[in-house]
Design a protein around this motif. Structure first.
Motif, PDB file in Angstrom:
ATOM      1  N   VAL A   1     -16.394  -4.419  -1.050  1.00  8.61           N
ATOM      2  CA  VAL A   1     -17.264  -3.251  -1.391  1.00  8.61           C
ATOM      3  C   VAL A   1     -16.503  -1.895  -1.167  1.00  8.61           C
ATOM      4  O   VAL A   1     -15.967  -1.566  -0.376  1.00  8.61           O
ATOM      5  N   PHE A   2     -16.131  -1.419  -2.409  1.00 12.80           N
ATOM      6  CA  PHE A   2     -15.144  -0.161  -2.540  1.00 12.80           C
ATOM      7  C   PHE A   2     -15.804   0.795  -3.768  1.00 12.80           C
ATOM      8  O   PHE A   2     -16.533   0.283  -4.393  1.00 12.80           O
ATOM      9  N   ILE A   3     -15.095   1.910  -3.517  1.00  9.62           N
ATOM     10  CA  ILE A   3     -15.412   2.863  -4.413  1.00  9.62           C
ATOM     11  C   ILE A   3     -14.487   2.950  -5.581  1.00  9.62           C
ATOM     12  O   ILE A   3     -13.157   2.662  -5.572  1.00  9.62           O
ATOM     13  N   SER A   4     -14.977   2.857  -6.658  1.00 10.82           N
ATOM     14  CA  SER A   4     -14.146   2.957  -7.937  1.00 10.82           C
ATOM     15  C   SER A   4     -14.603   4.092  -8.780  1.00 10.82           C
ATOM     16  O   SER A   4     -15.699   4.758  -8.566  1.00 10.82           O
ATOM     17  N   ALA A   5     -13.712   4.462  -9.813  1.00  6.90           N
ATOM     18  CA  ALA A   5     -14.231   5.737 -10.644  1.00  6.90           C
ATOM     19  C   ALA A   5     -13.809   5.405 -12.068  1.00  6.90           C
ATOM     20  O   ALA A   5     -13.025   4.543 -12.208  1.00  6.90           O
ATOM     21  N   HIS A   6     -14.181   5.963 -13.156  1.00 12.78           N
ATOM     22  CA  HIS A   6     -13.902   5.817 -14.295  1.00 12.78           C
ATOM     23  C   HIS A   6     -12.684   7.209 -14.769  1.00 12.78           C
ATOM     24  O   HIS A   6     -12.869   8.260 -14.043  1.00 12.78           O
TER      25      HIS A   6
ATOM     26  N   VAL B   1     -12.449  14.353  -4.975  1.00  7.41           N
ATOM     27  CA  VAL B   1     -11.970  14.769  -3.694  1.00  7.41           C
ATOM     28  C   VAL B   1     -13.318  14.529  -2.763  1.00  7.41           C
ATOM     29  O   VAL B   1     -13.149  14.157  -1.556  1.00  7.41           O
ATOM     30  N   HIS B   2     -14.850  14.490  -3.452  1.00  6.08           N
ATOM     31  CA  HIS B   2     -15.727  14.333  -2.627  1.00  6.08           C
ATOM     32  C   HIS B   2     -15.671  12.847  -1.917  1.00  6.08           C
ATOM     33  O   HIS B   2     -16.004  12.742  -0.821  1.00  6.08           O
ATOM     34  N   TYR B   3     -15.436  12.070  -2.830  1.00  2.89           N
ATOM     35  CA  TYR B   3     -15.360  10.479  -2.472  1.00  2.89           C
ATOM     36  C   TYR B   3     -14.206  10.236  -1.278  1.00  2.89           C
ATOM     37  O   TYR B   3     -14.574   9.823  -0.332  1.00  2.89           O
ATOM     38  N   PHE B   4     -13.129  10.986  -1.597  1.00  5.32           N
ATOM     39  CA  PHE B   4     -12.134  10.949  -0.524  1.00  5.32           C
ATOM     40  C   PHE B   4     -12.526  11.368   0.833  1.00  5.32           C
ATOM     41  O   PHE B   4     -12.240  10.805   1.817  1.00  5.32           O
TER      42      PHE B   4
ATOM     43  N   ILE C   1     -11.455   7.469   2.612  1.00  3.62           N
ATOM     44  CA  ILE C   1     -10.659   6.508   1.987  1.00  3.62           C
ATOM     45  C   ILE C   1      -9.312   7.451   1.457  1.00  3.62           C
ATOM     46  O   ILE C   1      -9.100   8.532   1.377  1.00  3.62           O
ATOM     47  N   SER C   2      -8.272   6.490   1.080  1.00  3.74           N
ATOM     48  CA  SER C   2      -6.957   6.975   0.497  1.00  3.74           C
ATOM     49  C   SER C   2      -6.535   6.758  -0.764  1.00  3.74           C
ATOM     50  O   SER C   2      -5.584   7.439  -1.378  1.00  3.74           O
TER      51      SER C   2
ATOM     52  N   GLY D   1      -5.872   2.135 -13.544  1.00  2.00           N
ATOM     53  CA  GLY D   1      -4.939   3.271 -12.912  1.00  2.00           C
ATOM     54  C   GLY D   1      -5.631   3.167 -11.587  1.00  2.00           C
ATOM     55  O   GLY D   1      -6.669   2.615 -11.043  1.00  2.00           O
ATOM     56  N   ILE D   2      -4.958   4.189 -10.687  1.00  2.00           N
ATOM     57  CA  ILE D   2      -5.302   4.438  -9.320  1.00  2.00           C
ATOM     58  C   ILE D   2      -4.998   5.991  -8.835  1.00  2.00           C
ATOM     59  O   ILE D   2      -4.053   6.494  -9.472  1.00  2.00           O
ATOM     60  N   VAL D   3      -5.784   6.446  -8.199  1.00  3.73           N
ATOM     61  CA  VAL D   3      -5.757   7.852  -7.873  1.00  3.73           C
ATOM     62  C   VAL D   3      -5.651   7.828  -6.506  1.00  3.73           C
ATOM     63  O   VAL D   3      -6.806   7.303  -5.512  1.00  3.73           O
ATOM     64  N   THR D   4      -4.661   8.596  -5.579  1.00  4.39           N
ATOM     65  CA  THR D   4      -4.258   8.537  -4.152  1.00  4.39           C
ATOM     66  C   THR D   4      -4.637   9.888  -3.857  1.00  4.39           C
ATOM     67  O   THR D   4      -4.482  10.804  -4.681  1.00  4.39           O
ATOM     68  N   ASP D   5      -4.991  10.035  -2.505  1.00  2.00           N
ATOM     69  CA  ASP D   5      -5.090  11.473  -1.906  1.00  2.00           C
ATOM     70  C   ASP D   5      -3.798  12.252  -1.969  1.00  2.00           C
ATOM     71  O   ASP D   5      -3.686  13.318  -2.450  1.00  2.00           O
TER      72      ASP D   5
END
Length: 157
Positions: A14-19, A28-31, A36-37, A50-54
């Protein structure tokens, strides 16, 4: 150790993903709210794109816009203009996940051995590895998951 532990054994299902069109403001709100990182970026079919990190948010876009200033007689004099900083930040918040994401993502299969995952994470300085099956993201493994597994393993000895 009985059988080799795999990514499927330790991954977060169970994890957060985005489009790609998710705003940086929402990222930023999700982080912040979920502590999460990294957030995997997926298309409508849950295929990883793709992926977005902090770190992407902190270093790629904000760092060049931090205002330069000198302290003169106790007053901060901004020689890049504080307005420019605010504009830069506003511009960042107008970006989307698609603008910010890293497209070349190191992934692993659910069958991947945890020791190999740990090695790749260390070698590539990764905090997260998305676990992908049939092009779809099915989980994520973080440094926390690896450490937790090591802790359990050594606790049993």
């Amino acid at each position: 150790m009985m059988k080799a532990c795999t990514a499927a054994d330790i991954m977060e299902k169970v994890f957060i993903s985005a489009h790609t069109d998710t705003s940086v403001f929402d990222l930023v709100h999700y982080f912040v709210k979920s502590k999460i990182s990294a957030i995997p970026i997926v298309d409508d079919d849950q295929v990883l794109v793709g992926i977005v990190t902090d770190a992407d948010l902190l270093y790629k876009k904000i760092k060049p816009h931090v205002p330069h200033y000198v302290n003169l007689l106790g007053a901060s004099i901004y020689y890049n203009g504080i307005g420019k900083y605010h504009k830069g930040f506003k511009k960042l918040m107008a970006c989307t996940a698609g603008d910010m994401m890293t497209k070349d993502v190191i992934i692993a299969a659910p069958e991947a051995d945890v020791e190999q995952l740990a090695g790749v994470m260390v070698a590539e300085h990764l905090k997260v590895i998305p676990i992908v099956k049939n092009n779809r993201i099915v989980g994520i493994v973080t440094r926390y998951h690896i450490l937790d597994e090591l802790y359990k393993e050594f606790g049993e000895e």
